[in-house]
Enzyme design. Structure first.
Site, PDB file in Angstrom:
ATOM      1  N   CYS A 101      15.032 -33.647 -18.478  1.00  0.00           N
ATOM      2  CA  CYS A 101      15.354 -33.820 -19.894  1.00  0.00           C
ATOM      3  C   CYS A 101      16.793 -33.383 -20.127  1.00  0.00           C
ATOM      4  O   CYS A 101      17.056 -32.318 -20.641  1.00  0.00           O
ATOM      5  CB  CYS A 101      14.387 -33.011 -20.751  1.00  0.00           C
ATOM      6  SG  CYS A 101      14.703 -33.191 -22.502  1.00  0.00           S
TER       7      CYS A 101
ATOM      8  N   GLU B 231       7.688 -39.625 -17.583  1.00  0.00           N
ATOM      9  CA  GLU B 231       6.963 -38.373 -17.849  1.00  0.00           C
ATOM     10  C   GLU B 231       7.979 -37.302 -18.178  1.00  0.00           C
ATOM     11  O   GLU B 231       9.069 -37.263 -17.599  1.00  0.00           O
ATOM     12  CB  GLU B 231       6.160 -38.011 -16.594  1.00  0.00           C
ATOM     13  CG  GLU B 231       5.388 -36.715 -16.668  1.00  0.00           C
ATOM     14  CD  GLU B 231       6.109 -35.539 -16.040  1.00  0.00           C
ATOM     15  OE1 GLU B 231       5.624 -34.423 -16.202  1.00  0.00           O
ATOM     16  OE2 GLU B 231       7.183 -35.718 -15.408  1.00  0.00           O
TER      17      GLU B 231
ATOM     18  N   ARG C 273      -1.327 -27.739 -19.228  1.00  0.00           N
ATOM     19  CA  ARG C 273       0.026 -28.277 -19.064  1.00  0.00           C
ATOM     20  C   ARG C 273       0.111 -29.575 -19.855  1.00  0.00           C
ATOM     21  O   ARG C 273      -0.512 -30.579 -19.485  1.00  0.00           O
ATOM     22  CB  ARG C 273       0.267 -28.529 -17.577  1.00  0.00           C
ATOM     23  CG  ARG C 273       1.689 -28.878 -17.197  1.00  0.00           C
ATOM     24  CD  ARG C 273       1.772 -29.067 -15.684  1.00  0.00           C
ATOM     25  NE  ARG C 273       3.115 -29.284 -15.233  1.00  0.00           N
ATOM     26  CZ  ARG C 273       3.952 -28.318 -14.857  1.00  0.00           C
ATOM     27  NH1 ARG C 273       3.564 -27.063 -14.851  1.00  0.00           N
ATOM     28  NH2 ARG C 273       5.171 -28.602 -14.472  1.00  0.00           N
TER      29      ARG C 273
ATOM     30  N   ARG D  24       2.097 -32.779 -21.271  1.00  0.00           N
ATOM     31  CA  ARG D  24       3.255 -33.592 -20.941  1.00  0.00           C
ATOM     32  C   ARG D  24       3.242 -34.880 -21.762  1.00  0.00           C
ATOM     33  O   ARG D  24       2.175 -35.450 -22.009  1.00  0.00           O
ATOM     34  CB  ARG D  24       3.255 -33.949 -19.451  1.00  0.00           C
ATOM     35  CG  ARG D  24       3.631 -32.765 -18.548  1.00  0.00           C
ATOM     36  CD  ARG D  24       5.079 -32.367 -18.779  1.00  0.00           C
ATOM     37  NE  ARG D  24       5.561 -31.294 -17.946  1.00  0.00           N
ATOM     38  CZ  ARG D  24       5.562 -29.999 -18.265  1.00  0.00           C
ATOM     39  NH1 ARG D  24       5.046 -29.586 -19.395  1.00  0.00           N
ATOM     40  NH2 ARG D  24       6.088 -29.103 -17.458  1.00  0.00           N
TER      41      ARG D  24
HETATM   42  C1  LIG Z   1      11.092 -32.789 -13.281  1.00  0.00           C
HETATM   43  S1  LIG Z   1      11.476 -32.968 -11.605  1.00  0.00           S
HETATM   44  C2  LIG Z   1      10.372 -34.249 -11.127  1.00  0.00           C
HETATM   45  C3  LIG Z   1       9.312 -33.766 -10.194  1.00  0.00           C
HETATM   46  C4  LIG Z   1       8.379 -34.845  -9.650  1.00  0.00           C
HETATM   47  N1  LIG Z   1       7.806 -35.667 -10.689  1.00  0.00           N
HETATM   48  C5  LIG Z   1       7.266 -34.218  -8.800  1.00  0.00           C
HETATM   49  O1  LIG Z   1       6.121 -34.620  -8.915  1.00  0.00           O
HETATM   50  O2  LIG Z   1       7.543 -33.294  -8.033  1.00  0.00           O
HETATM   51  C6  LIG Z   1      13.024 -33.803 -11.671  1.00  0.00           C
HETATM   52  C7  LIG Z   1      13.646 -34.023 -10.303  1.00  0.00           C
HETATM   53  O3  LIG Z   1      14.794 -34.856 -10.460  1.00  0.00           O
HETATM   54  C8  LIG Z   1      15.745 -34.490  -9.472  1.00  0.00           C
HETATM   55  N2  LIG Z   1      17.048 -35.023  -9.906  1.00  0.00           N
HETATM   56  C9  LIG Z   1      17.820 -34.574 -10.937  1.00  0.00           C
HETATM   57  N3  LIG Z   1      18.934 -35.316 -11.037  1.00  0.00           N
HETATM   58  C10 LIG Z   1      18.866 -36.259 -10.055  1.00  0.00           C
HETATM   59  C11 LIG Z   1      19.739 -37.312  -9.648  1.00  0.00           C
HETATM   60  N4  LIG Z   1      20.900 -37.523 -10.277  1.00  0.00           N
HETATM   61  N5  LIG Z   1      19.359 -38.087  -8.624  1.00  0.00           N
HETATM   62  C12 LIG Z   1      18.185 -37.867  -7.963  1.00  0.00           C
HETATM   63  N6  LIG Z   1      17.327 -36.871  -8.294  1.00  0.00           N
HETATM   64  C13 LIG Z   1      17.665 -36.071  -9.332  1.00  0.00           C
HETATM   65  C14 LIG Z   1      15.647 -32.964  -9.442  1.00  0.00           C
HETATM   66  O4  LIG Z   1      16.147 -32.443  -8.223  1.00  0.00           O
HETATM   67  C15 LIG Z   1      14.144 -32.742  -9.631  1.00  0.00           C
HETATM   68  O5  LIG Z   1      13.490 -32.565  -8.396  1.00  0.00           O
END
Ligand SMILES: C[S@@+](CC[C@H](N)C(=O)[O-])C[C@H]1O[C@@H](n2cnc3c(N)ncnc32)[C@H](O)[C@@H]1O
Length: 348
Positions: free
Chosen positions: A75, A113, A157, A159
């Protein structure tokens, strides 16, 4: 005639909560992106593929064709939202990168999500931009705040889930809920448990103990600071007066949301028959997210807690996946619903 396989992509993949849920429905992951190296390692250890890196550097034309896009995107502040609505207003955010891929590949279904707070971010303007952008891209959009306790896990949780469908509409009412679990259901019998000494905590008088609507039972607190501001005398027994890492919950209720910021796992539970307070183990935290016992977790505990708190609740996303497939894909597609939520519990 052989049936077509439903293909999906896993963006912001983390440790693959979406991946596991859609794999369990017989779908095929054709592309994943995650730029954090520690997450990439765990993803590869569990699913045999290393995700591609930074999504902002990925050319949408290089993404293979697919049917479903999954993205639990961070976010990020949508600082330019609300000035001029629409697709162009999402420039500079990670949501724009998701939209770039949608625009190029036009998948049948898009799933986003995020934290529940996204709905109210920037006076609800961010959410409005997200919905209207998906509509501009040709999707009929449905959204709902889902609570994981309704899907057979013992963690509360909530979402926001946004589902966009091209030529159709997703109905959340089709999702099948399961009976709730309690923390007790997922506890390990043995382990290297970390206990608190009796001098380190206070249990509430039974007259103050009641189960909240969310299923939580706040039962006591570590003898540490309480919030100083706004605490009225004689209200110290209320959970809100205590910082989250100092709160102790009964194992006969649910557990609050496991946060992504917590890297030392200060989640305390009370076990009445042994009259002890102990920390949840990292393995138990993964079980609260619905991960199976054989899931390979990071050996660096700080990383493991962070990855767990950033992920999605597997039985909830699995149920979402099943419902999307039932509603949006015809019988010409190959589908294999391997487990249901109750069976997941037996797999622990
Ligand atoms: C909220 S987590 C999502 C977790 C995932 N849904 C799971 O089940 O584990 C967001 C993820 O986006 C990754 N992220 C953030 N910016 C990114 C980018 N520019 N490119 C690729 N991944 C990115 C972060 O490292 C993080 O692991």
């Amino acid at each position: 005639m052989s049936k077509a396989i439903i293909r999906f992509i896993d963006l912001f993949a983390g440790i693959g909560g979406f991946r596991m849920s859609f794999d369990r429905c017989g779908c095929q992951c054709v592309f994943s992106s995650e730029f954090n190296e520690a997450c990439q390692k765990i993803y590869e250890a569990n699913y045999g593929e290393k995700p591609q890196g930074d999504i902002t550097k990925i050319d949408a034309k290089d993404v293979p064709d697919f049917d479903i896009l999954c993205a639990g995107f961070p976010c990020q502040p949508f600082s330019i939202c609300g000035k001029k609505m629409g697709f162009n207003d999402t420039r500079g955010t990670l949501f724009f990168d998701v939209c770039r891929i949608i625009k190029e590949k036009q998948p049948k279904v898009v799933i986003l999500e995020n934290v529940k707070y996204l709905i109210n971010h920037d006076k609800k303007r961010t959410f409005k931009v997200i919905l209207s952008t998906l509509e501009e891209l040709g999707y009929t959009v449905s959204h709902k705040v889902l609570d994981s306790t309704k899907f057979g896990v013992a963690q509360c949780r909530e979402r926001i889930i946004i589902v966009g469908v091209r030529d159709g509409k997703f109905e959340f009412s089709d999702m099948q809920e399961s009976a709730p679990l309690t923390i007790r259901d997922i506890l390990d019998e043995d382990g290297d448990f970390e206990y608190l000494d009796k001098s380190e905590y206070t249990l509430l008088d039974t007259k103050y103990i009641r189960q909240q609507k969310t299923g939580l039972i706040f039962i006591g607190y570590r003898n540490k600071n309480i919030w100083n501001k706004g605490v009225r005398p004689n209200t110290e027994y209320l959970s809100r007066c205590h910082r989250q890492p100092n709160r102790i919950y009964s194992i006969d209720g649910t557990h609050p949301t496991l946060p992504s910021q917590e890297t030392s796992g200060r989640f305390w539970i009370y076990i009445p028959e042994k009259d002890v307070v102990r920390k949840l183990t990292i393995k138990e935290c993964y079980k609260l997210m619905g991960y199976p016992d054989n899931f390979i977790i990071d050996t660096n505990k700080g990383n493991a807690y962070k990855q767990c708190g950033n992920s999605v609740v597997i039985p909830m996303i699995h149920e979402l996946a099943k419902s999307i497939i039932r509603q949006c894909f015809t019988k010409e597609y190959h589908v294999k619903f391997t487990t249901n939520n109750r069976q997941l519990k037996l797999n622990f």
